[in-house]
Write a protein that holds these residues in place. Structure first.
Motif, PDB file in Angstrom:
ATOM      1  N   SER A 100       0.836  -1.198   0.000  1.00  0.00           N
ATOM      2  CA  SER A 100       0.000   0.000   0.000  1.00  0.00           C
ATOM      3  C   SER A 100       0.869   1.246   0.000  1.00  0.00           C
ATOM      4  O   SER A 100       1.791   1.381   0.803  1.00  0.00           O
ATOM      5  CB  SER A 100      -0.899  -0.003   1.243  1.00  0.00           C
ATOM      6  OG  SER A 100      -1.405   1.290   1.509  1.00  0.00           O
ATOM      7  N   LEU A 101       0.577   2.172  -0.902  1.00  0.00           N
ATOM      8  CA  LEU A 101       1.336   3.416  -0.948  1.00  0.00           C
ATOM      9  C   LEU A 101       1.166   4.190   0.352  1.00  0.00           C
ATOM     10  O   LEU A 101       2.118   4.781   0.871  1.00  0.00           O
ATOM     11  CB  LEU A 101       0.885   4.260  -2.139  1.00  0.00           C
ATOM     12  CG  LEU A 101       0.941   3.573  -3.517  1.00  0.00           C
ATOM     13  CD1 LEU A 101       0.585   4.571  -4.612  1.00  0.00           C
ATOM     14  CD2 LEU A 101       2.300   2.941  -3.783  1.00  0.00           C
ATOM     15  N   GLY A 102      -0.053   4.172   0.908  1.00  0.00           N
ATOM     16  CA  GLY A 102      -0.307   4.855   2.168  1.00  0.00           C
ATOM     17  C   GLY A 102       0.473   4.246   3.319  1.00  0.00           C
ATOM     18  O   GLY A 102       0.996   4.960   4.176  1.00  0.00           O
ATOM     19  N   VAL A 103       0.569   2.911   3.360  1.00  0.00           N
ATOM     20  CA  VAL A 103       1.323   2.251   4.423  1.00  0.00           C
ATOM     21  C   VAL A 103       2.802   2.593   4.325  1.00  0.00           C
ATOM     22  O   VAL A 103       3.471   2.794   5.338  1.00  0.00           O
ATOM     23  CB  VAL A 103       1.111   0.724   4.381  1.00  0.00           C
ATOM     24  CG1 VAL A 103       2.185   0.000   5.194  1.00  0.00           C
ATOM     25  CG2 VAL A 103      -0.266   0.362   4.924  1.00  0.00           C
ATOM     26  N   ASN A 104       3.324   2.684   3.111  1.00  0.00           N
ATOM     27  CA  ASN A 104       4.741   3.005   2.968  1.00  0.00           C
ATOM     28  C   ASN A 104       5.040   4.443   3.391  1.00  0.00           C
ATOM     29  O   ASN A 104       6.125   4.723   3.903  1.00  0.00           O
ATOM     30  CB  ASN A 104       5.203   2.716   1.544  1.00  0.00           C
ATOM     31  CG  ASN A 104       5.465   1.242   1.332  1.00  0.00           C
ATOM     32  OD1 ASN A 104       6.543   0.745   1.642  1.00  0.00           O
ATOM     33  ND2 ASN A 104       4.476   0.517   0.829  1.00  0.00           N
ATOM     34  N   ILE A 212       2.036  -1.297  -9.398  1.00  0.00           N
ATOM     35  CA  ILE A 212       2.942  -0.165  -9.626  1.00  0.00           C
ATOM     36  C   ILE A 212       4.390  -0.598  -9.459  1.00  0.00           C
ATOM     37  O   ILE A 212       5.277  -0.211 -10.239  1.00  0.00           O
ATOM     38  CB  ILE A 212       2.591   0.998  -8.675  1.00  0.00           C
ATOM     39  CG1 ILE A 212       1.279   1.661  -9.115  1.00  0.00           C
ATOM     40  CG2 ILE A 212       3.715   2.040  -8.638  1.00  0.00           C
ATOM     41  CD1 ILE A 212       0.760   2.707  -8.153  1.00  0.00           C
ATOM     42  N   ALA A 213       4.659  -1.439  -8.459  1.00  0.00           N
ATOM     43  CA  ALA A 213       6.021  -1.959  -8.260  1.00  0.00           C
ATOM     44  C   ALA A 213       6.455  -2.802  -9.442  1.00  0.00           C
ATOM     45  O   ALA A 213       7.615  -2.723  -9.885  1.00  0.00           O
ATOM     46  CB  ALA A 213       6.087  -2.769  -6.968  1.00  0.00           C
ATOM     47  N   ALA A 214       5.539  -3.603  -9.982  1.00  0.00           N
ATOM     48  CA  ALA A 214       5.854  -4.428 -11.150  1.00  0.00           C
ATOM     49  C   ALA A 214       6.170  -3.558 -12.358  1.00  0.00           C
ATOM     50  O   ALA A 214       7.100  -3.857 -13.126  1.00  0.00           O
ATOM     51  CB  ALA A 214       4.680  -5.360 -11.456  1.00  0.00           C
ATOM     52  N   GLU A 215       5.426  -2.482 -12.531  1.00  0.00           N
ATOM     53  CA  GLU A 215       5.704  -1.560 -13.636  1.00  0.00           C
ATOM     54  C   GLU A 215       7.064  -0.891 -13.468  1.00  0.00           C
ATOM     55  O   GLU A 215       7.798  -0.694 -14.440  1.00  0.00           O
ATOM     56  CB  GLU A 215       4.597  -0.508 -13.708  1.00  0.00           C
ATOM     57  CG  GLU A 215       3.232  -1.084 -14.066  1.00  0.00           C
ATOM     58  CD  GLU A 215       2.097  -0.098 -13.845  1.00  0.00           C
ATOM     59  OE1 GLU A 215       0.972  -0.376 -14.312  1.00  0.00           O
ATOM     60  OE2 GLU A 215       2.324   0.950 -13.191  1.00  0.00           O
ATOM     61  N   TRP A 216       7.390  -0.546 -12.240  1.00  0.00           N
ATOM     62  CA  TRP A 216       8.642   0.180 -11.958  1.00  0.00           C
ATOM     63  C   TRP A 216       9.873  -0.700 -12.158  1.00  0.00           C
ATOM     64  O   TRP A 216      10.916  -0.249 -12.615  1.00  0.00           O
ATOM     65  CB  TRP A 216       8.614   0.688 -10.518  1.00  0.00           C
ATOM     66  CG  TRP A 216       9.864   1.381 -10.076  1.00  0.00           C
ATOM     67  CD1 TRP A 216      10.176   2.706 -10.216  1.00  0.00           C
ATOM     68  CD2 TRP A 216      10.988   0.779  -9.421  1.00  0.00           C
ATOM     69  NE1 TRP A 216      11.424   2.964  -9.685  1.00  0.00           N
ATOM     70  CE2 TRP A 216      11.942   1.805  -9.191  1.00  0.00           C
ATOM     71  CE3 TRP A 216      11.284  -0.524  -9.007  1.00  0.00           C
ATOM     72  CZ2 TRP A 216      13.159   1.552  -8.559  1.00  0.00           C
ATOM     73  CZ3 TRP A 216      12.493  -0.773  -8.384  1.00  0.00           C
ATOM     74  CH2 TRP A 216      13.425   0.265  -8.171  1.00  0.00           C
ATOM     75  N   VAL A 223      18.259  -5.975  -5.822  1.00  0.00           N
ATOM     76  CA  VAL A 223      17.277  -6.179  -4.760  1.00  0.00           C
ATOM     77  C   VAL A 223      16.734  -4.818  -4.337  1.00  0.00           C
ATOM     78  O   VAL A 223      17.500  -3.899  -4.037  1.00  0.00           O
ATOM     79  CB  VAL A 223      17.920  -6.895  -3.552  1.00  0.00           C
ATOM     80  CG1 VAL A 223      16.918  -7.041  -2.418  1.00  0.00           C
ATOM     81  CG2 VAL A 223      18.465  -8.259  -3.981  1.00  0.00           C
ATOM     82  N   PHE A 224      15.412  -4.694  -4.299  1.00  0.00           N
ATOM     83  CA  PHE A 224      14.778  -3.396  -4.081  1.00  0.00           C
ATOM     84  C   PHE A 224      13.700  -3.470  -3.007  1.00  0.00           C
ATOM     85  O   PHE A 224      13.292  -4.557  -2.569  1.00  0.00           O
ATOM     86  CB  PHE A 224      14.156  -2.889  -5.388  1.00  0.00           C
ATOM     87  CG  PHE A 224      15.127  -2.772  -6.527  1.00  0.00           C
ATOM     88  CD1 PHE A 224      15.983  -1.690  -6.611  1.00  0.00           C
ATOM     89  CD2 PHE A 224      15.201  -3.751  -7.510  1.00  0.00           C
ATOM     90  CE1 PHE A 224      16.886  -1.579  -7.654  1.00  0.00           C
ATOM     91  CE2 PHE A 224      16.104  -3.656  -8.557  1.00  0.00           C
ATOM     92  CZ  PHE A 224      16.947  -2.567  -8.631  1.00  0.00           C
ATOM     93  N   LEU A 230       9.008   4.324  -4.622  1.00  0.00           N
ATOM     94  CA  LEU A 230       8.424   5.627  -4.301  1.00  0.00           C
ATOM     95  C   LEU A 230       9.462   6.747  -4.269  1.00  0.00           C
ATOM     96  O   LEU A 230       9.114   7.897  -4.019  1.00  0.00           O
ATOM     97  CB  LEU A 230       7.680   5.560  -2.973  1.00  0.00           C
ATOM     98  CG  LEU A 230       6.485   4.602  -2.935  1.00  0.00           C
ATOM     99  CD1 LEU A 230       5.921   4.528  -1.527  1.00  0.00           C
ATOM    100  CD2 LEU A 230       5.414   5.027  -3.909  1.00  0.00           C
ATOM    101  N   ASN A 231      10.737   6.368  -4.488  1.00  0.00           N
ATOM    102  CA  ASN A 231      11.820   7.342  -4.490  1.00  0.00           C
ATOM    103  C   ASN A 231      11.860   8.126  -3.174  1.00  0.00           C
ATOM    104  O   ASN A 231      11.951   9.356  -3.144  1.00  0.00           O
ATOM    105  CB  ASN A 231      11.693   8.312  -5.676  1.00  0.00           C
ATOM    106  CG  ASN A 231      12.966   9.116  -5.912  1.00  0.00           C
ATOM    107  OD1 ASN A 231      14.067   8.659  -5.584  1.00  0.00           O
ATOM    108  ND2 ASN A 231      12.825  10.308  -6.474  1.00  0.00           N
TER     109      ASN A 231
END
Length: 233
Positions: A100-104, A212-216, A223-224, A230-231
């Protein structure tokens, strides 16, 4: 983008729905009964399986030269082994306890708040997490990430589900039907309390973040984490 889904439960189906909305193609829908993994027409794999199958799934994708994103929790005692395996294959791997973008963003707030609170005496810290009754592991991977952030910034040495000693953070793990995920950190003193809380309203945020992570991650090696996606920092 051509995506293989390793794990086709509720999260896998939510990811499929969002991936199709974003004009991607699903090439594989693997379950715990799948014996043949054909990655020949796949660009990236997303693993939301079971703790018992996650390591095998990740290795299969890396063996095939396919970038793999995993959101499965409950297997992290072997995380370093997977990182080493990825490096040996010159592969691509991204793990997140929560996509979740909000959780991050919440992780970043928690990290900063724990740094500030470490400078103040008189507060004790506890974490509460609530999930649906079908979640197999407890505490959640998200709660563990939150606890580890606090431990890294303070004198706490460990977290526990039981009664906490002075140098331990107590995590209360609750399982209630149809709760996507709630995490709350509380700092208590004799004079006041400070709380931060994230509440998921549905699974769409987790699924969107994974896509979104898969697209990025396309065309990257290494390893990411979601901080890279989210930079942040």
């Amino acid at each position: 983008m051509r995506i293989a889904l390793l794990g086709y439960g509720r999260m896998g189906k939510s990811i499929e729905s969002i991936a199709l909305e974003r004009h991607h193609t699903i090439t594989l829908k693997a379950t715990s009964n799948t014996t043949v993994f054909d990655f020949s027409n796949t660009d990236v794999a997303i693993d939301f399986s079971l703790p018992s199958t996650a390591i095998s799934n990740i290795k299969k994708a890396l063996d095939a030269g396919i970038p793999i994103i995993s959101g499965t929790t409950g297997w992290l005692e072997d995380y370093d082994t997977i990182v080493d395996y990825c490096s040996s294959k010159n592969g691509t791997f991204l793990y997140a306890s929560n996509f979740s973008l909000g959780v991050n963003i919440f992780f970043e707030i928690n990290n900063k708040l724990s740094q500030l609170m470490a400078k103040v005496d008189g507060y004790t810290t506890q974490i509460e997490e609530i999930h649906h009754t079908k979640k197999l592991d407890a505490p959640s991977g998200t709660a563990i990430t939150l606890a580890e952030q606090i431990i890294g910034n303070s004198d706490y040495k460990n977290w526990t589900l039981g009664e906490a000693q002075k140098d331990e953070i107590h995590i209360e793990a609750k399982r209630i039907p149809e709760v996507p995920g709630t995490h709350e950190i509380t700092y208590n003193s004799k004079i006041d309390s400070i709380n931060i809380k994230h509440t998921a309203h549905n699974r769409q945020g987790f699924a969107l973040g994974a896509v979104i992570a898969a697209e990025w991650i396309a065309n990257k090696k290494g390893v990411f984490t979601m901080r890279d996606v989210l930079n942040i920092g």
